[in-house]
Design a protein around this motif. Structure first.
Motif, PDB file in Angstrom:
ATOM      1  N   LEU A  50     -11.230  -3.026  -2.106  1.00 58.72           N
ATOM      2  CA  LEU A  50     -11.549  -3.590  -2.868  1.00 58.72           C
ATOM      3  C   LEU A  50     -10.318  -3.466  -3.711  1.00 58.72           C
ATOM      4  CD1 LEU A  50     -13.537  -5.918  -4.977  1.00 58.72           C
ATOM      5  CD2 LEU A  50     -14.446  -3.640  -6.013  1.00 58.72           C
ATOM      6  N   SER A  51      -9.634  -2.602  -4.543  1.00 56.42           N
ATOM      7  CA  SER A  51      -8.475  -2.520  -5.139  1.00 56.42           C
ATOM      8  C   SER A  51      -7.503  -3.761  -4.787  1.00 56.42           C
ATOM      9  CB  SER A  51      -8.478  -1.740  -5.876  1.00 56.42           C
ATOM     10  OG  SER A  51      -7.287  -0.870  -6.461  1.00 56.42           O
ATOM     11  N   ALA A  52      -7.130  -3.100  -3.464  1.00 55.90           N
ATOM     12  CA  ALA A  52      -6.092  -3.875  -3.170  1.00 55.90           C
ATOM     13  C   ALA A  52      -6.610  -5.118  -3.214  1.00 55.90           C
ATOM     14  CB  ALA A  52      -6.403  -3.498  -1.422  1.00 55.90           C
ATOM     15  N   MET A  53      -8.022  -5.944  -2.493  1.00 54.58           N
ATOM     16  CA  MET A  53      -8.365  -6.739  -2.688  1.00 54.58           C
ATOM     17  C   MET A  53      -8.130  -7.846  -3.648  1.00 54.58           C
ATOM     18  SD  MET A  53     -11.977  -6.643  -0.496  1.00 54.58           S
ATOM     19  CE  MET A  53     -11.933  -8.691  -0.293  1.00 54.58           C
ATOM     20  N   LEU A  54      -7.817  -7.045  -5.278  1.00 53.94           N
ATOM     21  CA  LEU A  54      -7.998  -7.286  -6.349  1.00 53.94           C
ATOM     22  C   LEU A  54      -6.279  -7.475  -6.505  1.00 53.94           C
ATOM     23  CD1 LEU A  54     -10.380  -5.981  -7.971  1.00 53.94           C
ATOM     24  CD2 LEU A  54     -11.020  -8.251  -7.521  1.00 53.94           C
ATOM     25  N   TRP A  55      -5.683  -6.601  -6.348  1.00 55.29           N
ATOM     26  CA  TRP A  55      -3.831  -6.611  -6.531  1.00 55.29           C
ATOM     27  C   TRP A  55      -3.734  -7.760  -5.668  1.00 55.29           C
ATOM     28  CZ3 TRP A  55      -2.377  -4.783 -10.790  1.00 55.29           C
ATOM     29  CH2 TRP A  55      -2.678  -3.736 -11.109  1.00 55.29           C
ATOM     30  N   LEU A  56      -3.956  -7.729  -4.357  1.00 58.01           N
ATOM     31  CA  LEU A  56      -3.698  -9.019  -3.956  1.00 58.01           C
ATOM     32  C   LEU A  56      -4.459 -10.603  -4.109  1.00 58.01           C
ATOM     33  CD1 LEU A  56      -2.394 -10.153  -0.988  1.00 58.01           C
ATOM     34  CD2 LEU A  56      -4.427  -9.917  -0.025  1.00 58.01           C
ATOM     35  N   SER A  72      -1.414  -6.460   1.237  1.00 57.41           N
ATOM     36  CA  SER A  72      -1.935  -7.116   2.078  1.00 57.41           C
ATOM     37  C   SER A  72      -2.263  -5.684   3.309  1.00 57.41           C
ATOM     38  CB  SER A  72      -0.867  -8.386   2.527  1.00 57.41           C
ATOM     39  OG  SER A  72      -1.037  -9.262   1.654  1.00 57.41           O
ATOM     40  N   ILE A  73      -1.021  -5.573   3.357  1.00 58.15           N
ATOM     41  CA  ILE A  73      -1.684  -3.949   4.079  1.00 58.15           C
ATOM     42  C   ILE A  73      -2.435  -2.986   3.861  1.00 58.15           C
ATOM     43  CG2 ILE A  73      -0.601  -2.008   5.240  1.00 58.15           C
ATOM     44  CD1 ILE A  73       2.653  -2.961   4.840  1.00 58.15           C
ATOM     45  N   GLY A  74      -2.587  -2.886   3.198  1.00 58.65           N
ATOM     46  CA  GLY A  74      -3.721  -1.745   2.471  1.00 58.65           C
ATOM     47  C   GLY A  74      -5.185  -2.655   2.414  1.00 58.65           C
ATOM     48  N   CYS A  75      -5.288  -3.746   2.989  1.00 60.08           N
ATOM     49  CA  CYS A  75      -6.787  -4.454   3.179  1.00 60.08           C
ATOM     50  C   CYS A  75      -7.042  -4.241   4.318  1.00 60.08           C
ATOM     51  CB  CYS A  75      -6.418  -6.130   2.558  1.00 60.08           C
ATOM     52  SG  CYS A  75      -6.326  -6.306   0.631  1.00 60.08           S
ATOM     53  N   LEU A  76      -5.912  -4.681   5.194  1.00 62.38           N
ATOM     54  CA  LEU A  76      -6.082  -4.327   7.086  1.00 62.38           C
ATOM     55  C   LEU A  76      -6.092  -2.732   7.269  1.00 62.38           C
ATOM     56  CD1 LEU A  76      -5.714  -5.570   9.134  1.00 62.38           C
ATOM     57  CD2 LEU A  76      -2.833  -5.128   9.888  1.00 62.38           C
ATOM     58  N   VAL A  77      -6.082  -2.305   6.452  1.00 62.64           N
ATOM     59  CA  VAL A  77      -5.665  -0.602   7.318  1.00 62.64           C
ATOM     60  C   VAL A  77      -7.133  -0.057   6.240  1.00 62.64           C
ATOM     61  CG1 VAL A  77      -4.455   1.567   6.701  1.00 62.64           C
ATOM     62  CG2 VAL A  77      -3.474   0.059   7.409  1.00 62.64           C
ATOM     63  N   GLU A  78      -6.750  -0.744   5.302  1.00 65.31           N
ATOM     64  CA  GLU A  78      -9.002   0.098   4.370  1.00 65.31           C
ATOM     65  C   GLU A  78      -9.389  -0.117   5.683  1.00 65.31           C
ATOM     66  OE1 GLU A  78      -9.316   2.607   2.525  1.00 65.31           O
ATOM     67  OE2 GLU A  78      -6.580   2.737   1.916  1.00 65.31           O
ATOM     68  N   SER A  79      -9.517  -1.480   6.049  1.00 63.96           N
ATOM     69  CA  SER A  79     -11.230  -2.237   6.860  1.00 63.96           C
ATOM     70  C   SER A  79     -11.140  -1.267   7.906  1.00 63.96           C
ATOM     71  CB  SER A  79      -9.946  -3.533   6.713  1.00 63.96           C
ATOM     72  OG  SER A  79     -10.503  -4.530   6.060  1.00 63.96           O
ATOM     73  N   LEU A  80      -9.884  -1.073   8.593  1.00 65.93           N
ATOM     74  CA  LEU A  80      -9.956  -0.295   9.620  1.00 65.93           C
ATOM     75  C   LEU A  80     -10.537   1.106   9.891  1.00 65.93           C
ATOM     76  CD1 LEU A  80      -6.340  -0.967  11.417  1.00 65.93           C
ATOM     77  CD2 LEU A  80      -8.395  -2.058  12.147  1.00 65.93           C
ATOM     78  N   TYR A  81     -10.255   1.656   8.295  1.00 65.39           N
ATOM     79  CA  TYR A  81     -10.812   3.085   8.194  1.00 65.39           C
ATOM     80  C   TYR A  81     -12.567   3.224   7.808  1.00 65.39           C
ATOM     81  CZ  TYR A  81      -6.113   4.554   6.883  1.00 65.39           C
ATOM     82  OH  TYR A  81      -5.006   5.263   6.853  1.00 65.39           O
ATOM     83  N   LEU A  82     -12.760   1.987   7.828  1.00 65.47           N
ATOM     84  CA  LEU A  82     -14.006   1.146   6.507  1.00 65.47           C
ATOM     85  C   LEU A  82     -15.167   1.075   9.060  1.00 65.47           C
ATOM     86  CD1 LEU A  82     -14.596  -0.068   3.866  1.00 65.47           C
ATOM     87  CD2 LEU A  82     -14.675   1.775   4.087  1.00 65.47           C
ATOM     88  N   THR A  83     -14.351   0.326   9.408  1.00 61.76           N
ATOM     89  CA  THR A  83     -14.741   0.438  10.706  1.00 61.76           C
ATOM     90  C   THR A  83     -15.074   1.848  11.497  1.00 61.76           C
ATOM     91  OG1 THR A  83     -13.540  -1.887  10.944  1.00 61.76           O
ATOM     92  CG2 THR A  83     -14.208  -1.124  12.644  1.00 61.76           C
ATOM     93  N   ALA A 130      -6.897 -11.534 -14.327  1.00 66.05           N
ATOM     94  CA  ALA A 130      -7.168 -10.965 -12.761  1.00 66.05           C
ATOM     95  C   ALA A 130      -6.262  -9.177 -13.253  1.00 66.05           C
ATOM     96  CB  ALA A 130      -5.999 -11.689 -12.270  1.00 66.05           C
ATOM     97  N   GLY A 131      -5.171  -9.304 -13.801  1.00 65.23           N
ATOM     98  CA  GLY A 131      -4.438  -8.007 -13.740  1.00 65.23           C
ATOM     99  C   GLY A 131      -5.280  -7.041 -14.973  1.00 65.23           C
ATOM    100  N   GLY A 132      -6.596  -7.215 -15.689  1.00 63.03           N
ATOM    101  CA  GLY A 132      -7.622  -6.166 -16.489  1.00 63.03           C
ATOM    102  C   GLY A 132      -8.027  -6.082 -15.148  1.00 63.03           C
ATOM    103  N   ILE A 133      -8.874  -6.725 -14.810  1.00 58.62           N
ATOM    104  CA  ILE A 133      -9.793  -6.275 -13.927  1.00 58.62           C
ATOM    105  C   ILE A 133      -9.083  -5.249 -12.339  1.00 58.62           C
ATOM    106  CG2 ILE A 133     -11.765  -7.529 -11.648  1.00 58.62           C
ATOM    107  CD1 ILE A 133     -11.853  -9.906 -13.299  1.00 58.62           C
ATOM    108  N   GLY A 134      -7.992  -5.669 -12.290  1.00 59.92           N
ATOM    109  CA  GLY A 134      -7.231  -4.765 -11.239  1.00 59.92           C
ATOM    110  C   GLY A 134      -7.190  -3.667 -11.196  1.00 59.92           C
ATOM    111  N   ALA A 135      -6.525  -3.349 -13.148  1.00 61.67           N
ATOM    112  CA  ALA A 135      -6.318  -2.312 -13.305  1.00 61.67           C
ATOM    113  C   ALA A 135      -7.505  -1.559 -14.138  1.00 61.67           C
ATOM    114  CB  ALA A 135      -5.379  -2.324 -14.881  1.00 61.67           C
TER     115      ALA A 135
END
Length: 300
Positions: A50-56, A72-83, A130-135
């Motif tokens: 979720l953090s990677a998605m918000l920062w993206l 972008s890389i973070g979203c992909l790899v974290e999705s693989l971990y959860l899978t 968006a920056g506040g939510i990402g932080a």
């Protein structure tokens, strides 16, 4: 000059963040080999996604190429971990993870993006929100591994708290803090201060409980010694409280030993064997004495 320094720090931050993303690889390789998630939790990886998605989303608004690439890389790899986690998790953990991902990574993220895009018209205001939510969720990424601190303290083992994840999170927090300062982007700099503190706390916990076998062996030996001492004390109390007498079946055993040691006697008839030969003392009174004889009387 300043732009070159900012770019260099951003590149280092990307490299360290990439190492942070790859830090759980040994954990999920172990999950794959054992076909079980054991006591590993999915919360840190769902929060990191979720953090990677918000920062993206924030990087798209600010056109920050360095933030865009690493997240972008973070979203992909974290999705693989959860899978992988969902493939080998027990039924209860799998259901919890599915609910978490659907509620947080899908519903919450979609609600945030929709609200900012539809309700906030000013671009600067949208970037600020968006920056506040990402932080805020960046802080959650640093805090998420602390969910297993209770388990670590209870079991006195850091088996299920990956050290390298905490280590690279700490280094990454330092670099991204300086990147935020150089870019004058306090949404990037601020959460990394607490990220550094949380990372140091996790590594200190790892140092304290890094030898679980030694600690458990010492505690088990001490517990066994206490049980042995307690048993000896109870035995001494029983001996002091009870009279020193032999149990009833000791006499029977002694009689059996004497009979075994005595010479064999010839067999008697079967009728005699049925007779109980135990000696019985009977008090028999003497026979009654006859009355004294009367003196003879002569008859005239």
């Amino acid at each position: 000059m300043v732009q070159a320094l900012v770019f260099a720090v951003g590149i280092v931050g990307n490299i360290l963040s990439f190492l942070v993303i790859l830090a759980p690889v040994p954990t999920f390789y172990r999950v794959y080999k054992k076909k079980s998630t054991e006591s590993f939790q999915s919360v840190p990886y769902a929060v990191a996604l979720l953090s990677a998605m918000l920062w993206l989303y924030y990087a798209l608004l600010t056109s920050d190429l360095l933030l865009l690439s690493i997240n972008s890389i973070g979203c992909l790899v974290e999705s693989l971990y959860l899978t992988v986690y969902l493939l080998y998790a027990p039924r209860q953990a799998m259901a919890f993870t599915l609910k978490l991902v659907c509620a947080m990574n899908l519903a919450l993220f979609a609600a945030v993006v929709a609200a900012l895009q539809l309700l906030v018209k000013a671009a600067d205001r949208r970037v600020t929100l968006a920056g506040g939510i990402g932080a805020s969720f960046a802080l959650a990424v640093f805090v998420a591994p602390l969910t297993i601190i209770r388990q670590v303290i209870r079991t006195k083992s850091v088996e299920f708290m990956p050290f390298w994840l905490s280590f690279f999170l700490t280094l990454s927090a330092v670099v991204w803090f300086f990147y935020g300062l150089l870019m004058k982007d306090f949404f990037v700099a601020t959460p990394n201060v607490l990220g550094l503190l949380f990372g140091l706390a996790q590594m200190m916990l790892y140092v304290v409980y890094k030898n679980p076998k030694k600690n458990s062996a010492v505690s088990e030996a001490a517990a066994a010694q206490q049980v042995e001492v307690k048993d000896q004390q109870q035995l001494q109390m029983q001996l002091q409280a009870s009279p020193a007498v032999a149990p009833l079946d000791v006499d029977a055993d002694a009689d059996a030993d004497l009979e075994a040691a005595a010479p064999a006697t010839p067999q008697r008839p079967a009728d005699d064997d049925a007779i109980d030969h135990r000696s019985v003392v009977v008090d028999i009174p003497p026979p009654p004495q006859p009355p004294p004889a009367l003196p003879a009387v002569e008859v005239a």
